[in-house]
Design a protein around this motif. Structure first.
Motif, mmCIF file in Angstrom:
data_model
loop_
_atom_site.group_PDB
_atom_site.id
_atom_site.type_symbol
_atom_site.label_atom_id
_atom_site.label_comp_id
_atom_site.label_asym_id
_atom_site.label_seq_id
_atom_site.Cartn_x
_atom_site.Cartn_y
_atom_site.Cartn_z
ATOM 1 N N CYS A 38 0.749 -1.190 0.070
ATOM 2 C CA CYS A 38 -0.004 0.044 -0.075
ATOM 3 C C CYS A 38 1.087 1.156 0.138
ATOM 4 O O CYS A 38 1.946 1.181 0.648
ATOM 5 C CB CYS A 38 -0.828 0.015 1.315
ATOM 6 N N GLU A 42 -3.112 6.283 -1.061
ATOM 7 C CA GLU A 42 -3.917 5.038 -1.698
ATOM 8 C C GLU A 42 -5.032 4.386 -0.770
ATOM 9 O O GLU A 42 -4.840 4.212 0.285
ATOM 10 C CB GLU A 42 -2.914 4.248 -2.071
ATOM 11 N N ILE A 43 -6.062 4.116 -1.427
ATOM 12 C CA ILE A 43 -7.223 3.508 -0.696
ATOM 13 C C ILE A 43 -6.964 1.776 -1.080
ATOM 14 O O ILE A 43 -7.207 1.475 -2.081
ATOM 15 C CB ILE A 43 -8.514 3.965 -1.261
ATOM 16 N N CYS A 44 -6.240 1.392 0.174
ATOM 17 C CA CYS A 44 -5.965 -0.255 -0.089
ATOM 18 C C CYS A 44 -7.192 -0.982 0.426
ATOM 19 O O CYS A 44 -7.611 -0.827 1.711
ATOM 20 C CB CYS A 44 -4.744 -0.386 0.827
ATOM 21 N N THR A 45 -7.618 -2.021 -0.284
ATOM 22 C CA THR A 45 -8.726 -2.741 0.147
ATOM 23 C C THR A 45 -8.241 -4.249 0.319
ATOM 24 O O THR A 45 -7.216 -4.603 -0.014
ATOM 25 C CB THR A 45 -9.819 -2.684 -1.007
ATOM 26 N N THR A 72 -10.234 3.934 8.227
ATOM 27 C CA THR A 72 -10.416 2.495 7.892
ATOM 28 C C THR A 72 -11.912 2.508 7.800
ATOM 29 O O THR A 72 -12.696 3.031 8.204
ATOM 30 C CB THR A 72 -10.115 1.731 9.363
ATOM 31 N N SER A 113 -11.594 6.800 12.081
ATOM 32 C CA SER A 113 -10.342 7.285 11.532
ATOM 33 C C SER A 113 -9.622 7.884 12.919
ATOM 34 O O SER A 113 -10.421 8.203 13.884
ATOM 35 C CB SER A 113 -10.394 8.390 10.571
ATOM 36 N N SER A 147 -11.136 -1.485 3.934
ATOM 37 C CA SER A 147 -10.379 -0.664 3.105
ATOM 38 C C SER A 147 -9.524 0.110 4.094
ATOM 39 O O SER A 147 -9.903 0.465 5.517
ATOM 40 C CB SER A 147 -11.086 0.517 2.198
ATOM 41 N N GLN A 149 -6.481 3.800 4.473
ATOM 42 C CA GLN A 149 -5.864 4.702 3.627
ATOM 43 C C GLN A 149 -5.188 5.550 4.616
ATOM 44 O O GLN A 149 -5.770 5.889 5.722
ATOM 45 C CB GLN A 149 -6.945 5.508 2.819
ATOM 46 N N GLU A 151 -3.327 9.612 5.073
ATOM 47 C CA GLU A 151 -3.542 10.842 4.241
ATOM 48 C C GLU A 151 -2.859 12.078 5.280
ATOM 49 O O GLU A 151 -2.957 11.687 6.400
ATOM 50 C CB GLU A 151 -5.118 11.340 4.039
#
Length: 786
Positions: A38, A42-45, A72, A113, A147, A149, A151
């Motif tokens: 990841c 990026e949005i990792c699923t 999340t 989050s 998912s 991410q 940021e």
């Protein structure tokens, strides 16, 4: 054969079930570890169950002016039994949470989050490449989609004078960082929101972990519950380690902690998934330039009262007391005339009838006989058609003087024993605020709190100096008048017995002590304003109001005034009722209070109308019936002028009682205090009107004091009704009424009420002290007892 088949089938199921169970347990204890790729932003699923654990290693560029947020999400199913476990490991610390994100009330969020703590970075002062490790696991057998991410939060640093807008929700807390510049020692934090979602705002030290999760957020640093307004005064001395603090925001799952009891139906029910509770707010840090005005306000206020003392002493030095300056050429003639009248009265052996029988005036000179004597039983009107002061001035002056001296002695005793535990209690409240950080304990006007020493709202405390300063000045003025009158009586005793209103100063001393103590007790209350100690602020206001009413009545009825013990016992009952009204502000209480109020008014009406003949006991209704029957139920009123004031006064008091029972005002103590002050104003107005009707002279000082009292009362009441807080509602709702300072950047509208009302009371007392100075040369047989 069938039995054997059933047995074999059962055995197979048991064995296979055990294998399945063993496999499940083994999959939880020894899951497969999967390393997932990841990149930052990026949005990792992914999808996983109990058989695997997913690891992410995410590299990012760290900047001290930014913060990193981990977001999340998961696909939530109601039949899901076990949550996802999210563990985020930084170089120096770990944080974790679950998905779905649940609260104790049952609310569920499938998205959550958290902001990573900067203190867990390897270097917090310069930019560098860092890495964060995320572990996702579950004990659920079914696959769960998720998912994750990372940021950047680019607006993470707060600056003075620059507003920062943000959004926050229960599952997505937010916090910001502020570092004190070298030239700033404190800042004022102002948080505003257009909505009223219940939020906890916390000021915490710049450390890890950051307490931004559920109830933990209310156990660190200073914190408040917020509906639409929150504000803090933050000092650099609170954070000596790093000179930096964090401002944390956390929306509560329901509004229960911010709503009034009447609004509890607005709370959203539990068990709902992903409730849209997203609060929009703006935070502004203001520089401390206005706080320099605190010292200006302190010295200006002290200077004002020093100037008033200077003027008062200048006037007293320039103008002798009226009893030291009574037209000396006329006094010998009046003295001789008064002595002849006294001699004639002795020769005629004129006797006064009392409730226990007839009592000779001269026999009343001894204390024991006077103690056992009762009030006048039958008082006939004079030829002029009214009862005179002479009719109600039979008892020996020295005896009555000692009787009224008990008032200030009792007042001083009550003040000492009442004040000591109060001071100890409110100082403990202040220590509790500092120790716990819970700023919901005390109901301050947070938009205008000026801290000094250990006091959070020093301006609210200090503004009560007027009561103390003017209370002492009034005691000095009363003492001056007392000494002048004593010298006058020593030189002209016959005039003192026949002319003017007999002067007794015990109640005036008690009023002065009460004014001083109102300042002390109001200051104690404002150390930590709350429902628990509100009676500290009002107790001496009740006492002062009642003492004023008694003093007006005593002026024309010196023989039939209530004793000190009875008056203060009545006040104790009033304060007890006030405390009950604070905690049981319900309909049954208001109705009970209204009934007692009306019955009490009827009892005191009989007491006043029959000038002491009515005994206020549990059989007061029987005594009142006999008095009315004795004087004739349908006969013309014996005391018409008293009837003129008692009928409208009773109508007004009945209106007060019905208003309380029907409307049920927000604050019972304020309502009751208004009732007493209203009765005082009615009685004083009646007294002045009767003086005008009987053409009694007013001195220029009495007129001046009356006009000043009227002016200050009207202006002070204007500020009193502009509320800046209320302990009757939740702290978050009370803060919505907060207002900024309006005078010298230090005093709010309630502080101005303190200052103006101290002048109001002072000039009201001076009005009572000088109101009858114009009739000091008038014979008591010509003075009406109204």
């Amino acid at each position: 054969m069938i039995s054997l088949s059933i047995f074999l089938l059962a055995w197979v199921l048991i064995v296979q079930g055990d294998k399945i169970s063993d496999n499940s347990i083994k999959s939880i204890i020894n899951p497969d570890i999967e390393i997932k790729n990841c990149t930052f932003g990026e949005i990792c699923t992914g999808a996983l169950n109990s058989s695997s654990v997913h690891y992410y290693s995410v590299e990012y560029s760290f900047d001290p002016s930014m913060a990193i947020r981990v977001i999340t999400n998961m696909t939530y199913k109601t039949e899901q039994e076990s949550p996802l476990l999210i563990v985020v490991r930084q170089i120096r610390g770990v944080i974790s949470w679950t998905l779905p994100y649940t609260f104790t009330n049952g609310m569920i969020y499938s998205s959550s989050s958290r902001i990573l703590c900067l203190q867990n970075e390897i270097n917090r002062t310069r930019a560098h490449i860092s890495r964060v490790f995320i572990e996702i696991s579950t004990s659920n057998n079914d696959l769960i989609n998720y998912s994750v991410q990372l940021e950047n939060i680019t607006q993470f640093i707060l600056q003075t004078g620059i507003s920062q807008q943000f959004f926050v929700s229960p599952a997505m807390p937010v916090y910001y960082k502020f570092t004190f510049p070298p030239d700033i020692e404190n800042v004022f934090i102002d948080v505003r929101s257009p909505d009223q979602l219940c939020t906890v705002v916390s000021v915490q030290s710049f450390d890890c972990p950051v307490y931004d999760v559920s109830e933990i957020g209310t156990r660190q640093g200073h914190y408040q519950t917020m509906a639409s307004i929150a504000s803090f005064n933050v000092y650099a001395s609170e954070f000596p380690k790093r000179n930096t603090f964090l401002l944390v925001f956390l929306v509560k799952p329901t509004d229960a902690d911010c709503l009034n009891d009447q609004e509890q139906t607005m709370i959203r029910p539990s068990g709902i998934v992903d409730v849209q509770r997203r609060k929009n707010a703006t935070v502004t840090l203001q520089p401390p330039a206005n706080y320099n005005f605190l010292y200006i306000a302190i010295f200006s206020t002290i200077g004002l009262f020093l100037f008033i003392y200077f003027m008062a002493f200048g006037i007293m030095c320039k103008h002798p007391d009226i009893y030291d300056h009574l037209a000396p050429e006329q006094l010998p003639f009046l003295e001789a005339k008064a002595e002849r009248e006294i001699a004639e009265r002795r020769d005629n052996e004129f006797r006064y009838q009392t409730a226990e029988g007839e009592e000779n005036v001269e026999s009343a000179a001894t204390g024991n006989e006077l103690e056992n004597s009762a009030d006048v039983e039958v008082i006939e009107t004079s030829n002029a058609g009214f009862v005179t002061v002479s009719d109600l001035c039979v008892k020996d002056y020295d005896y009555l003087k000692q009787k009224f001296r008990i008032y200030p002695q009792t007042m001083l005793t009550i003040a000492i024993f009442y004040t000591l535990p109060v001071i100890q209690l409110v100082l403990q409240f202040q220590l509790n605020i500092d120790a716990s950080g819970n700023e919901d304990i005390c109901y301050f006007n947070f938009l205008c709190t000026r801290q000094f020493a250990m006091l959070t709202a020093f301006n609210n405390v200090f503004s009560n100096i007027g009561y103390c300063a003017l209370g002492l000045l009034f005691l000095i003025i009363v003492y001056r008048r007392d000494m002048a009158y004593a010298r006058f009586l020593a030189k002209y005793p016959a005039i003192g017995k026949e002319y003017g209103i007999p002067q007794h100063f015990g109640l005036f001393y008690a009023m002065g002590i009460g004014l001083f103590m109102e300042g002390v007790m109001s200051a104690c209350y404002h150390i930590c304003p709350s429902k628990q100690n509100f009676q500290f602020d009002t107790s001496f206001m009740f006492i002062v109001a009642v003492l004023n009413i008694i003093k007006i009545y005593q002026t024309r009825h010196p023989d039939i005034n209530p004793r000190s013990a009875g008056s203060f016992s009545f006040l104790a009952v009033i304060i007890l009722v006030t405390v009950i009204g604070v905690y049981y502000d319900e309909q049954w209480f208001w109705i009970t209070y209204a009934v007692i109020h009306i019955l009490s008014c009827l009892a005191f009406t009989g007491k006043i109308y029959y000038m002491g003949r009515l005994k206020v006991t549990f059989r007061v209704h029987v005594h009142l019936y006999h008095l009315v029957k004795e004087n004739g139920i349908l006969s013309r009123p014996r005391y018409l002028n008293r009837m003129m004031i008692l009928i409208p006064a009773n109508c007004i008091n009945i209106a007060f009682a019905l208003y309380g029972a029907i409307v049920q005002p927000e604050s019972f103590p304020n309502h009751l205090l208004f009732v007493f002050l209203g009765n005082l104003a009615i009685y004083l107005l009646y007294y002045i009107l009767m003086k005008i009707i009987h053409r009694e002279h007013f001195t220029r000082f009495s007129i001046l004091f009356l006009l000043l009292a009227t002016f200050f009362w009207s202006s002070s009441l204007y500020f009193f009704y502009q509320e800046v807080k209320s302990y009757e509602v939740q702290p978050a709702i009370s803060r919505m009424r907060n207002r900024p300072c309006i005078l010298l950047h230090t005093y709010d509208v309630h502080d101005i009420w303190h200052l103006l009302s101290s002048f109001s009371l002072f000039f009201s007392f001076l009005t009572l002290l000088t109101l009858d100075d114009g009739i000091r040369r008038k014979r008591r047989k010509e003075l009406a007892a109204f």
